[in-house]
Design an enzyme around this catalytic site. Structure first.
Site, PDB file in Angstrom:
ATOM      1  N   GLN A 135       0.814  -1.215   0.000  1.00 14.50           N
ATOM      2  CA  GLN A 135       0.000   0.000   0.000  1.00 14.50           C
ATOM      3  C   GLN A 135       0.852   1.271   0.000  1.00 14.50           C
ATOM      4  O   GLN A 135       1.578   1.515   0.962  1.00 14.50           O
ATOM      5  CB  GLN A 135      -0.867   0.017   1.253  1.00 14.50           C
ATOM      6  N   GLY A 136       0.747   2.069  -1.056  1.00 11.14           N
ATOM      7  CA  GLY A 136       1.483   3.334  -1.140  1.00 11.14           C
ATOM      8  C   GLY A 136       0.564   4.509  -0.865  1.00 11.14           C
ATOM      9  O   GLY A 136       0.202   5.258  -1.779  1.00 11.14           O
ATOM     10  N   TYR A 137       0.166   4.662   0.384  1.00 13.29           N
ATOM     11  CA  TYR A 137      -0.700   5.776   0.786  1.00 13.29           C
ATOM     12  C   TYR A 137       0.121   6.847   1.507  1.00 13.29           C
ATOM     13  O   TYR A 137       0.224   7.978   1.068  1.00 13.29           O
ATOM     14  CB  TYR A 137      -1.798   5.277   1.737  1.00 13.29           C
ATOM     15  N   SER A 138       0.686   6.484   2.681  1.00 11.87           N
ATOM     16  CA  SER A 138       1.314   7.490   3.556  1.00 11.87           C
ATOM     17  C   SER A 138       2.535   8.130   2.916  1.00 11.87           C
ATOM     18  O   SER A 138       3.270   7.489   2.160  1.00 11.87           O
ATOM     19  CB  SER A 138       1.741   6.847   4.873  1.00 11.87           C
ATOM     20  N   GLU A 253      -9.585  -2.218   5.112  1.00 12.33           N
ATOM     21  CA  GLU A 253      -8.435  -2.340   6.013  1.00 12.33           C
ATOM     22  C   GLU A 253      -8.905  -2.307   7.463  1.00 12.33           C
ATOM     23  O   GLU A 253      -8.452  -3.068   8.302  1.00 12.33           O
ATOM     24  CB  GLU A 253      -7.434  -1.209   5.743  1.00 12.33           C
ATOM     25  N   SER A 378      -4.962   5.895  12.752  1.00 16.05           N
ATOM     26  CA  SER A 378      -4.650   5.732  14.182  1.00 16.05           C
ATOM     27  C   SER A 378      -5.928   5.679  15.023  1.00 16.05           C
ATOM     28  O   SER A 378      -6.993   6.148  14.598  1.00 16.05           O
ATOM     29  CB  SER A 378      -3.759   6.884  14.660  1.00 16.05           C
ATOM     30  N   ASN A 379      -5.803   5.118  16.219  1.00 23.80           N
ATOM     31  CA  ASN A 379      -7.004   4.979  17.072  1.00 23.80           C
ATOM     32  C   ASN A 379      -7.559   6.333  17.493  1.00 23.80           C
ATOM     33  O   ASN A 379      -8.759   6.460  17.735  1.00 23.80           O
ATOM     34  CB  ASN A 379      -6.677   4.098  18.291  1.00 23.80           C
ATOM     35  N   GLU A 380      -6.684   7.348  17.568  1.00 26.58           N
ATOM     36  CA  GLU A 380      -7.210   8.698  17.887  1.00 26.58           C
ATOM     37  C   GLU A 380      -8.139   9.156  16.761  1.00 26.58           C
ATOM     38  O   GLU A 380      -9.209   9.724  17.010  1.00 26.58           O
ATOM     39  CB  GLU A 380      -6.060   9.712  18.046  1.00 26.58           C
TER      40      GLU A 380
HETATM   41  C1  FAD Z   1       3.556  -0.846  11.424  1.00 23.84           C
HETATM   42  C2  FAD Z   1       3.028   0.162  10.449  1.00 23.84           C
HETATM   43  C3  FAD Z   1       2.777  -0.220   9.150  1.00 23.84           C
HETATM   44  C4  FAD Z   1       2.315   0.705   8.207  1.00 23.84           C
HETATM   45  N1  FAD Z   1       2.136   0.294   6.919  1.00 23.84           N
HETATM   46  C5  FAD Z   1       1.738   1.190   5.988  1.00 23.84           C
HETATM   47  C6  FAD Z   1       1.620   0.806   4.610  1.00 23.84           C
HETATM   48  O1  FAD Z   1       1.852  -0.366   4.249  1.00 23.84           O
HETATM   49  N2  FAD Z   1       1.266   1.754   3.707  1.00 23.84           N
HETATM   50  C7  FAD Z   1       0.984   3.048   4.055  1.00 23.84           C
HETATM   51  O2  FAD Z   1       0.633   3.827   3.191  1.00 23.84           O
HETATM   52  N3  FAD Z   1       1.111   3.448   5.356  1.00 23.84           N
HETATM   53  C8  FAD Z   1       1.474   2.560   6.322  1.00 23.84           C
HETATM   54  N4  FAD Z   1       1.621   2.948   7.639  1.00 23.84           N
HETATM   55  C9  FAD Z   1       1.455   4.375   7.972  1.00 23.84           C
HETATM   56  C10 FAD Z   1       0.207   4.673   8.786  1.00 23.84           C
HETATM   57  O3  FAD Z   1      -0.941   4.635   7.994  1.00 23.84           O
HETATM   58  C11 FAD Z   1       0.442   6.069   9.432  1.00 23.84           C
HETATM   59  O4  FAD Z   1       1.509   5.931  10.327  1.00 23.84           O
HETATM   60  C12 FAD Z   1      -0.792   6.561  10.156  1.00 23.84           C
HETATM   61  O5  FAD Z   1      -1.819   6.895   9.256  1.00 23.84           O
HETATM   62  C13 FAD Z   1      -0.458   7.812  11.014  1.00 23.84           C
HETATM   63  O6  FAD Z   1       0.170   8.766  10.250  1.00 23.84           O
HETATM   64  P1  FAD Z   1       1.561   9.435  10.702  1.00 23.84           P
HETATM   65  O7  FAD Z   1       2.517   8.338  11.033  1.00 23.84           O
HETATM   66  O8  FAD Z   1       1.951  10.410   9.665  1.00 23.84           O
HETATM   67  O9  FAD Z   1       1.235  10.166  12.066  1.00 23.84           O
HETATM   68  P2  FAD Z   1       0.515  11.574  12.238  1.00 23.84           P
HETATM   69  O10 FAD Z   1      -0.656  11.677  11.331  1.00 23.84           O
HETATM   70  O11 FAD Z   1       1.548  12.641  12.153  1.00 23.84           O
HETATM   71  O12 FAD Z   1      -0.018  11.463  13.726  1.00 23.84           O
HETATM   72  C14 FAD Z   1       0.850  11.582  14.854  1.00 23.84           C
HETATM   73  C15 FAD Z   1       0.003  11.430  16.110  1.00 23.84           C
HETATM   74  O13 FAD Z   1      -0.976  12.465  16.170  1.00 23.84           O
HETATM   75  C16 FAD Z   1      -2.281  11.927  16.270  1.00 23.84           C
HETATM   76  N5  FAD Z   1      -3.203  12.726  15.475  1.00 23.84           N
HETATM   77  C17 FAD Z   1      -3.026  13.175  14.198  1.00 23.84           C
HETATM   78  N6  FAD Z   1      -4.086  13.880  13.795  1.00 23.84           N
HETATM   79  C18 FAD Z   1      -4.972  13.882  14.837  1.00 23.84           C
HETATM   80  C19 FAD Z   1      -6.266  14.443  15.024  1.00 23.84           C
HETATM   81  N7  FAD Z   1      -6.883  15.134  14.052  1.00 23.84           N
HETATM   82  N8  FAD Z   1      -6.882  14.237  16.224  1.00 23.84           N
HETATM   83  C20 FAD Z   1      -6.289  13.516  17.210  1.00 23.84           C
HETATM   84  N9  FAD Z   1      -5.048  12.967  17.086  1.00 23.84           N
HETATM   85  C21 FAD Z   1      -4.409  13.148  15.914  1.00 23.84           C
HETATM   86  C22 FAD Z   1      -2.175  10.528  15.685  1.00 23.84           C
HETATM   87  O14 FAD Z   1      -3.175   9.668  16.200  1.00 23.84           O
HETATM   88  C23 FAD Z   1      -0.784  10.113  16.142  1.00 23.84           C
HETATM   89  O15 FAD Z   1      -0.848   9.642  17.477  1.00 23.84           O
HETATM   90  C24 FAD Z   1       2.072   2.044   8.594  1.00 23.84           C
HETATM   91  C25 FAD Z   1       2.297   2.430   9.927  1.00 23.84           C
HETATM   92  C26 FAD Z   1       2.768   1.507  10.840  1.00 23.84           C
HETATM   93  C27 FAD Z   1       3.008   1.948  12.269  1.00 23.84           C
END
Ligand code: FAD
Length: 396
Positions: A135-138, A253, A378-380
């Site tokens: 998955q190339g999302y993030s 997902e 994320s759960n938040e």
């Molecule tokens: C083990 C693992 C595997 C993954 N695999 C993939 C993958 O295969 N492909 C892919 O595309 N991505 C993948 N991801 C990425 C994942 O989808 C992102 O890490 C996730 O969406 C959070 O984004 P971020 O890391 O940029 O954190 P951020 O968005 O920067 O968030 C940082 C913190 O702030 C909190 N936060 C952010 N916004 C809010 C809000 N509005 N209200 C309350 N809290 C908030 C979040 O909950 C988190 O605790 C993976 C991540 C992990 C840990």
């Protein structure tokens, strides 16, 4: 292990759903116990393709690779209850996950949004596991706020020219294909200018760099796109309508991460560790185990209700976010209990710990549990969805 499936593992006349759930459970149990390599049970990390390909190809040859897919597309066509049985038995035996986004995510999306040509082209190699999708999302600046993604796709003749970077792409270094979101119109509202593209990871201009995690494993990757040509026919749904596809895939997902699979894996490890360490003999500890077992049973029930809705083609509401929170936070509590059950060995940083006559991966579930509260949204963010879209509370 034989690569030709035994007769008992072929669907009976009338399909798998003709069997009773417990009869089906016996078949799954025999299948995994007979064919899944003993040395790969309860693997402490994601296995590489070369380590597990024999088993996965065996599943594919037996038509056991896609429990929820319709039979006409090569799946098992299982009812929701039987999908749960399938997951439970795989987890009980400690079967490792392979790079399964083809079956669990992009396949269902292609079935729903793809053209007939795309279905015929992309689904068979998913079922045969010739293609293994990631998955190339993030992106570095787009995680929770995914729609801020900056990877660009610019039309040039019959191709898109893609430039940008993805991050946290699980197992990209060991996969063959990637589905990605790219910005095709930077002038409109951010959700409105995104397209959903499919490409091989061997396309010229793609480079993959693994990232080492806290457990010392390299399962996550950065993926760089440098003038990568993606044919226009590899776009799923209309140009600039990728956000709808992306959200539908995130729904799959969320259901997947919300399955009892992870906590059931944790429970299997917990029971083995508690028996080896003797913690199981303590009635207070047994109560703690019983509490999480009940939580997992309830989760499995609720999950079955949601998968039944999906099988009937019904749309899931925003309350499905609850499943992901429930599954991952129960998994975290189980991972903590495993460390408690291991007593003084629970503090050891090595991945394999000797307890009694057995060797266990005590910290493996702990390392898997925390990240599960982050990926898939994320759960938040899930709690925000419940607060606003389910409870109708004002946005913070
Ligand atoms: C083990 C693992 C595997 C993954 N695999 C993939 C993958 O295969 N492909 C892919 O595309 N991505 C993948 N991801 C990425 C994942 O989808 C992102 O890490 C996730 O969406 C959070 O984004 P971020 O890391 O940029 O954190 P951020 O968005 O920067 O968030 C940082 C913190 O702030 C909190 N936060 C952010 N916004 C809010 C809000 N509005 N209200 C309350 N809290 C908030 C979040 O909950 C988190 O605790 C993976 C991540 C992990 C840990």
């Amino acid at each position: 292990m034989t690569t030709s499936p035994g007769r008992g593992y072929q669907a009976p006349e009338g399909g798998w759903n003709a069997l009773g759930d417990e009869e089906f459970r016996t078949v799954v149990r025999l299948m995994v116990e007979e064919h899944y390599p003993q040395q790969l049970r309860f693997a402490a990390r994601r296995l590489t393709w070369s380590e597990q390909s024999e088993w996965v190809l065996h599943l594919a040859a037996a038509r056991w690779i896609a429990p929820g897919w319709p039979v006409e597309r090569g799946g098992m066509g299982l009812s929701s209850a039987k999908q749960i049985v399938y997951v439970e038995e795989f987890e009980r035996w400690g079967v490792a996950r392979y790079v399964d986004h083809g079956v669990t995510q992009v396949g269902p999306v292609i079935m729903k949004y793809g053209t007939e040509e795309q279905r015929d082209a992309w689904l068979p190699p998913i079922i045969s596991v010739e293609h293994r999708w990631v998955q190339g999302y993030s992106e570095p600046g787009a995680g929770s706020d995914l729609a801020s993604l900056r990877t660009r796709a610019v039309r040039e003749g019959g191709d898109y020219l893609v430039n940008g970077q993805k991050i946290w792409t699980t197992m990209a270094h060991d996969a063959t294909h990637i589905y990605l979101l790219a910005r095709t119109d930077p002038e409109v509202k951010k959700q409105a200018g995104i397209s959903f593209l499919l490409t091989g990871l061997d396309a010229p201009g793609i480079s993959v760099r693994p990232i080492r995690d806290i457990a010392g494993h390299a399962e996550l990757c950065e993926v760089f796109f440098d003038d990568v040509r993606v044919p226009v026919e590899n776009r799923v749904a209309a140009e600039n309508e990728g956000w709808t596809v992306a959200k539908s895939l995130l729904g799959h997902e969320r259901i997947n991460v919300g399955s009892p699979k992870l906590p059931e894996y944790g429970l299997s490890v917990l029971m083995r560790v508690a028996r080896s360490s003797g913690a199981i003999d303590d009635p207070v500890f047994r109560d703690r185990i019983a509490a999480v077992q009940l939580d997992v049973l309830h989760l499995a029930d609720v999950y079955a209700g949601y998968t039944a809705k999906v099988s009937r083609g019904e749309q899931l509401g925003p309350e499905v976010s609850m499943l992901k929170i429930w599954a991952t936070e129960t998994f975290c509590r189980i991972a903590d209990l495993i460390i408690d059950a291991a007593a003084e060995a629970g503090g050891l940083t090595g991945l394999e710990v000797e307890l009694g006559d057995d060797v266990h991966d005590v910290l493996g579930p702990f390392y898997k549990a925390r990240p599960s509260t982050i990926y898939g949204g994320s759960n938040e963010i899930q709690r925000n969805i419940i607060a606003t879209a389910v409870l109708g509370l004002p946005r913070g």
